[in-house]
Design a protein around this motif. Structure first.
Motif, PDB file in Angstrom:
ATOM      1  N   SER A   8      43.826   3.601  14.493  1.00 27.89           N
ATOM      2  CA  SER A   8      42.877   4.633  14.926  1.00 27.89           C
ATOM      3  C   SER A   8      42.418   4.335  16.348  1.00 27.89           C
ATOM      4  N   PRO A   9      43.252   4.563  17.327  1.00 29.46           N
ATOM      5  CA  PRO A   9      42.885   4.281  18.718  1.00 29.46           C
ATOM      6  C   PRO A   9      41.846   5.280  19.231  1.00 29.46           C
ATOM      7  N   SER A  24      41.384  10.999  26.479  1.00 30.96           N
ATOM      8  CA  SER A  24      42.714  11.549  26.750  1.00 30.96           C
ATOM      9  C   SER A  24      42.815  12.993  26.269  1.00 30.96           C
ATOM     10  N   PHE A  25      42.240  13.273  25.100  1.00 31.94           N
ATOM     11  CA  PHE A  25      42.279  14.644  24.593  1.00 31.94           C
ATOM     12  C   PHE A  25      41.468  15.584  25.483  1.00 31.94           C
ATOM     13  N   ARG A  26      40.353  15.099  26.027  1.00 32.83           N
ATOM     14  CA  ARG A  26      39.580  15.950  26.936  1.00 32.83           C
ATOM     15  C   ARG A  26      40.380  16.248  28.203  1.00 32.83           C
ATOM     16  N   PHE A  31      45.556  20.171  18.854  1.00 25.32           N
ATOM     17  CA  PHE A  31      44.180  19.701  18.674  1.00 25.32           C
ATOM     18  C   PHE A  31      43.286  20.201  19.799  1.00 25.32           C
ATOM     19  N   ASP A  32      42.099  20.663  19.412  1.00 27.40           N
ATOM     20  CA  ASP A  32      41.106  21.165  20.362  1.00 27.40           C
ATOM     21  C   ASP A  32      39.849  20.308  20.234  1.00 27.40           C
ATOM     22  N   PRO A  33      39.600  19.398  21.180  1.00 27.40           N
ATOM     23  CA  PRO A  33      38.430  18.511  21.052  1.00 27.40           C
ATOM     24  C   PRO A  33      37.107  19.242  21.168  1.00 27.40           C
ATOM     25  N   SER A  34      37.114  20.452  21.723  1.00 28.63           N
ATOM     26  CA  SER A  34      35.851  21.184  21.882  1.00 28.63           C
ATOM     27  C   SER A  34      35.268  21.640  20.546  1.00 28.63           C
ATOM     28  N   THR A  62      35.689  18.197  16.028  1.00 30.67           N
ATOM     29  CA  THR A  62      36.329  17.540  14.891  1.00 30.67           C
ATOM     30  C   THR A  62      37.063  16.303  15.370  1.00 30.67           C
ATOM     31  N   ALA A  63      36.945  15.228  14.597  1.00 30.47           N
ATOM     32  CA  ALA A  63      37.675  14.006  14.941  1.00 30.47           C
ATOM     33  C   ALA A  63      39.171  14.252  14.772  1.00 30.47           C
ATOM     34  N   PHE A  64      39.965  13.638  15.637  1.00 34.56           N
ATOM     35  CA  PHE A  64      41.402  13.886  15.599  1.00 34.56           C
ATOM     36  C   PHE A  64      42.035  13.534  14.250  1.00 34.56           C
ATOM     37  N   PRO A  65      41.711  12.400  13.610  1.00 35.90           N
ATOM     38  CA  PRO A  65      42.339  12.115  12.314  1.00 35.90           C
ATOM     39  C   PRO A  65      42.079  13.191  11.270  1.00 35.90           C
TER      40      PRO A  65
END
Length: 274
Positions: A19-20, A25-27, A85-88, A91-94
């Motif tokens: 779980s890095p 990075s997603f932003r 995946f949309d970080p906005s 929701t946590a990526f996992p």
């Protein structure tokens, strides 16, 4: 009390080393337009989360598919999760990636590994019957459940249960060289297969020739009868009819060739008529 609660929380909450922290990075991915820089960053994130995809693929390792293929399918699901995946959304990526990866693996089993084509509804019945049989068997020490018991447990009809049971063995296939039962006493499946019956062609040919032979002139029909039914030599036929052997040979050759052409032309004539 607080220490005990904390200890329970630590023991019940399972942690993994896959779980890095890739939130930043997603932003950056969300802010970048499509291009080499965004693609490189997505690839970097995929590589960071790859151990999670491998771990999820291992859940399905006892279902008959190779570990390498399962891993590739799970990695494909991971790539899709990273790209979507949309970080906005907060929701946590996992939480987003795990259902995506598991869905990709399950879809692989559902759509790509069946030996024969099975309708979606039958696949669903198979899953329900399989799960119900395992649940009922666990409560009775692993004994096989009856059709009525599975129907009552799932709410399906007995006909639907039998349909699902029939699909249980459609996922894999036996080799024709396999020996069912005890290898010492059994025979390979190839020994149970039928062979081509040559007499079938003989029957078809006879039935095709029958009306054509009836339509021949009497002299030609008589010559064929003496040659092929009575097995008389051409010289004897010629002596009986008062003609030369050469003449008999030419009549037989010409008549057989005409019958052959008529028989071969009949399927084409039938197709034109139909």
């Amino acid at each position: 009390m607080q220490a005990e609660r904390t200890r329970k929380t630590r023991t019940t909450k399972r942690s993994y080393d896959d779980s890095p922290d890739t939130a930043e990075s997603f932003r950056r991915i969300a802010a970048l337009p499509d291009g080499p820089e965004r693609a490189a960053l997505c690839q970097e994130v995929v590589c960071a989360w790859m151990p999670m995809a491998v771990r999820l693929a291992r859940r399905f390792r006892h279902r008959g598919e190779s570990a390498e293929d399962l891993t590739q399918v799970a990695q494909l699901g991971l790539v899709k999760a990273v790209s979507r995946f949309d970080p906005s959304l907060g929701t946590a990526f996992p939480s987003f990636a795990i259902p995506t990866i598991l869905g990709e693996v399950k879809r692989h089993f559902r759509d790509d590994l069946w030996v024969v084509h099975v309708p979606r509804r039958v696949q669903e019945l198979r899953g329900q019957v399989r799960s119900a049989d395992h649940e009922l068997g666990a409560t009775r020490g692993g004994t096989i459940s009856a059709v009525g018991e599975i129907a009552a447990h799932t709410g399906l009809t007995e006909a639907e249960v039998r349909l699902g049971q029939g699909a249980l063995e459609a996922f894999t296939a036996w080799s024709l060289d396999a020996v069912p039962g005890h290898p010492a006493d059994g025979h390979p499946l190839t020994d149970t297969l039928g062979d081509i019956e040559p007499d079938f062609d003989l029957i078809v040919n006879r039935e095709a020739l029958r009306p054509l032979l009836r339509a021949l002139p009497e002299r030609e029909r008589e010559i064929l009868y003496m040659r092929f039914y009575c097995e008389m030599t051409q010289a004897r036929i010629g002596a009986q009819l008062g003609v030369s052997q050469m003449h008999v040979s030419r009549l037989i050759t010409r008549t057989c060739a005409r019958l052959h052409d008529q028989v071969m032309a009949e399927p084409r004539a039938f197709r034109r008529a139909s």
